[in-house]
Design a protein around this motif. Sequence first.
Motif, PDB file in Angstrom:
ATOM      1  N   HIS A   1      26.270 -56.842  10.724  1.00 23.12           N
ATOM      2  CA  HIS A   1      25.109 -57.650  10.321  1.00 23.12           C
ATOM      3  C   HIS A   1      25.455 -58.556   9.148  1.00 23.12           C
ATOM      4  O   HIS A   1      24.575 -59.202   8.574  1.00 23.12           O
TER       5      HIS A   1
ATOM      6  N   THR B   1      14.495 -60.397   4.360  1.00 25.70           N
ATOM      7  CA  THR B   1      15.875 -60.258   4.821  1.00 25.70           C
ATOM      8  C   THR B   1      16.819 -60.729   3.721  1.00 25.70           C
ATOM      9  O   THR B   1      16.701 -61.855   3.234  1.00 25.70           O
TER      10      THR B   1
ATOM     11  N   ALA C   1      22.130 -59.950   8.267  1.00 24.97           N
ATOM     12  CA  ALA C   1      21.279 -60.226   9.430  1.00 24.97           C
ATOM     13  C   ALA C   1      20.811 -61.671   9.534  1.00 24.97           C
ATOM     14  O   ALA C   1      19.680 -61.937   9.929  1.00 24.97           O
ATOM     15  N   GLN C   2      21.693 -62.610   9.209  1.00 19.38           N
ATOM     16  CA  GLN C   2      21.363 -64.019   9.384  1.00 19.38           C
ATOM     17  C   GLN C   2      21.531 -64.400  10.858  1.00 19.38           C
ATOM     18  O   GLN C   2      22.403 -63.883  11.560  1.00 19.38           O
ATOM     19  N   ASP C   3      20.692 -65.308  11.335  1.00 18.60           N
ATOM     20  CA  ASP C   3      20.699 -65.652  12.759  1.00 18.60           C
ATOM     21  C   ASP C   3      22.072 -66.112  13.246  1.00 18.60           C
ATOM     22  O   ASP C   3      22.467 -65.834  14.376  1.00 18.60           O
ATOM     23  N   GLY C   4      22.820 -66.799  12.402  1.00 15.55           N
ATOM     24  CA  GLY C   4      24.093 -67.353  12.828  1.00 15.55           C
ATOM     25  C   GLY C   4      25.120 -66.330  13.247  1.00 15.55           C
ATOM     26  O   GLY C   4      26.083 -66.663  13.957  1.00 15.55           O
TER      27      GLY C   4
ATOM     28  N   HIS D   1      24.838 -64.087  15.397  1.00 19.17           N
ATOM     29  CA  HIS D   1      24.794 -63.837  16.841  1.00 19.17           C
ATOM     30  C   HIS D   1      25.694 -64.792  17.619  1.00 19.17           C
ATOM     31  O   HIS D   1      26.184 -64.448  18.701  1.00 19.17           O
ATOM     32  N   GLU D   2      25.925 -65.983  17.085  1.00 16.16           N
ATOM     33  CA  GLU D   2      26.850 -66.903  17.746  1.00 16.16           C
ATOM     34  C   GLU D   2      28.259 -66.304  17.808  1.00 16.16           C
ATOM     35  O   GLU D   2      28.988 -66.506  18.789  1.00 16.16           O
TER      36      GLU D   2
ATOM     37  N   GLU E   1      14.732 -55.567  15.710  1.00 14.41           N
ATOM     38  CA  GLU E   1      15.743 -56.476  15.178  1.00 14.41           C
ATOM     39  C   GLU E   1      17.149 -56.004  15.557  1.00 14.41           C
ATOM     40  O   GLU E   1      18.012 -56.803  15.911  1.00 14.41           O
TER      41      GLU E   1
ATOM     42  N   LYS F   1      18.559 -57.108  18.842  1.00  9.72           N
ATOM     43  CA  LYS F   1      19.094 -58.460  19.011  1.00  9.72           C
ATOM     44  C   LYS F   1      20.622 -58.456  19.075  1.00  9.72           C
ATOM     45  O   LYS F   1      21.224 -59.361  19.650  1.00  9.72           O
ATOM     46  N   TRP F   2      21.245 -57.457  18.476  1.00 13.26           N
ATOM     47  CA  TRP F   2      22.712 -57.383  18.497  1.00 13.26           C
ATOM     48  C   TRP F   2      23.236 -56.989  19.882  1.00 13.26           C
ATOM     49  O   TRP F   2      24.415 -57.187  20.163  1.00 13.26           O
TER      50      TRP F   2
ATOM     51  N   GLU G   1      25.678 -60.513  24.125  1.00 14.60           N
ATOM     52  CA  GLU G   1      26.249 -60.240  22.804  1.00 14.60           C
ATOM     53  C   GLU G   1      27.020 -58.920  22.818  1.00 14.60           C
ATOM     54  O   GLU G   1      27.938 -58.746  23.612  1.00 14.60           O
TER      55      GLU G   1
END
Length: 570
Positions: free
Chosen positions: A226, A264, A269-272, A274-275, A304, A307-308, A313
Amino acid sequence: MTGTVVSDPAVIGSTTVGSEWWRTAVIYQIYPRSFADGNGDGMGDLAGIQRRLPQLRDLGIDAVWLSPFYTSPQRDAGYDVADYCDVDPLFGTLDDFDAMQNAAHELGIRVIIDIVPNHSSSDHAWFQAALASAPDSPARGRYIFRDGQGDSGELPPNNWESVFGGRAWTRIVEADGTSGQWYLHLFDSTQPDLHWDNPWVREQFRSVLRFWLDRGVDGFRVDVAHGMIKAAGLPDYTPPAEGGSMGGGSATLEPGISVEPPATPPFWAQDGVHEIYRDWHTVLAEYPGDRVLAAEAWVDPLTEVAKWVRPDEMHQAFNFAYLETPWNAPRLRRVIDDSLAAFSAVGAPSTWVLSNHDVVRHASRLALGAENLQGHGIGPKTAGLPDTAVGLRRARAASALMLALPGSSYIYQGEELGLPEVIDLPDSAREDPTWFRTEGERYGRDGCRVPIPWESTAPSYGFGASGASWLPQPDAWAELARDQQQGTPGSTLELYTLALRLRRAHALGLGSVKWLPGFPEEVVAFRSGDVTVVANTSAASVPLPDGDVILTSEPLTARTLPGDTTVWLR
């Protein structure tokens, strides 16, 4: 789909599609320096692991996960990596790794290895090049360097604190001898954070993944999954006092109590992030055999975490909300419900876990009499120290409950022996950076990392032939040694061995959770296929339902279930 919600609202966790091995696997975590010492230097190694693999096969696990064995100065027990594509001489050589992995595969055991992408060692050639280069150079851009605040840059760029205590920034001396920029290290000052917004860094790690995949590894456990991406501008952040060191921390709320989740942190756990894992997913998909990515993501809430493990992913994410849930039936029912609902919504299994190398062993943690935040550890001066007998009894019951749940489970080395946290380590023996960076305020994680016992009368209890041990082993290890428990009815080792055999025979990893009515509030009771599981978290005995007892964590009296006991019935 592991963990899907089916039409009956009382039935959750049904598995209907998806045959990948990792969906139901029981995976055994090996902490290499504390598992088995093959050369007698007091440090566990790859040769020692290879020698002990047959005993893991006999236990009944499906795969092993190895904590880092890479080249490292070992300032954080190998989580400070100086070369991601080589083996530290402490643990052996690449040939030793290949031999160990081949032996595991011959025994039907898959091999998952750790990868540490948030930070490297300060000894890594990349960081040394950054130190030798000018500000704004390509080499500096591989890490997070910033100018300081104040009239002459004497103050750090922001107020972030290290996970291990103290500030998260260190100022360097430039090549010309002047005070220079600061670099970010969310962990120890010898673990500089990599700059994952830099395409060069991303390409290097694609190469690292392929290096090990080409050697045949079955997947990766991703350290600090994360982390890596930081919020733009690196804004100040003050964490809540009650938060764990790695984030997360809402699992201990009373059922029915709702609070506003904390903001947060700008470094978790920043959205980026996941890329990155979508990219890694495509790399693993190039290889046969259902290779797996498992996330260490300390994130709240469970929706949350899910999402991982979306379909493109990662494949697994450790269920730390479950790990942090106390031995309390209403809370356990709630976290099981929430887990299976959250993970099923994205087509992933729940990945259950009770102990690992970063937390107080659950044979002690479940009997603590005071709050203990993740990462702080316990020692002689800790408030609310556990009762050893109560802790072991609850740990056995909790493990029997966990291993009946649908999805995948992780076992931390030694928990199958009922090992407690080692509390009375001498201060002089401690090595965790947390202990030093907090000046002894936090004991850290050494207590769960003491080398495990194999033979009760052998030097270092069979850890290594020389009798040396990098952390001292307590006298009580003799009676907990594997040779004392193997074949002994009622031992913790035999409980785990039976549970894993029955789990496989009754396909519990592919099962479901159908809550059973009519039990006291302090009891967790559900049916999965033809198995009924009843866990009594109270001190008082309760009547058992009908059915043949096939597993029990403690002896039964007639048709009653004692307190702190779990039973499986058919």
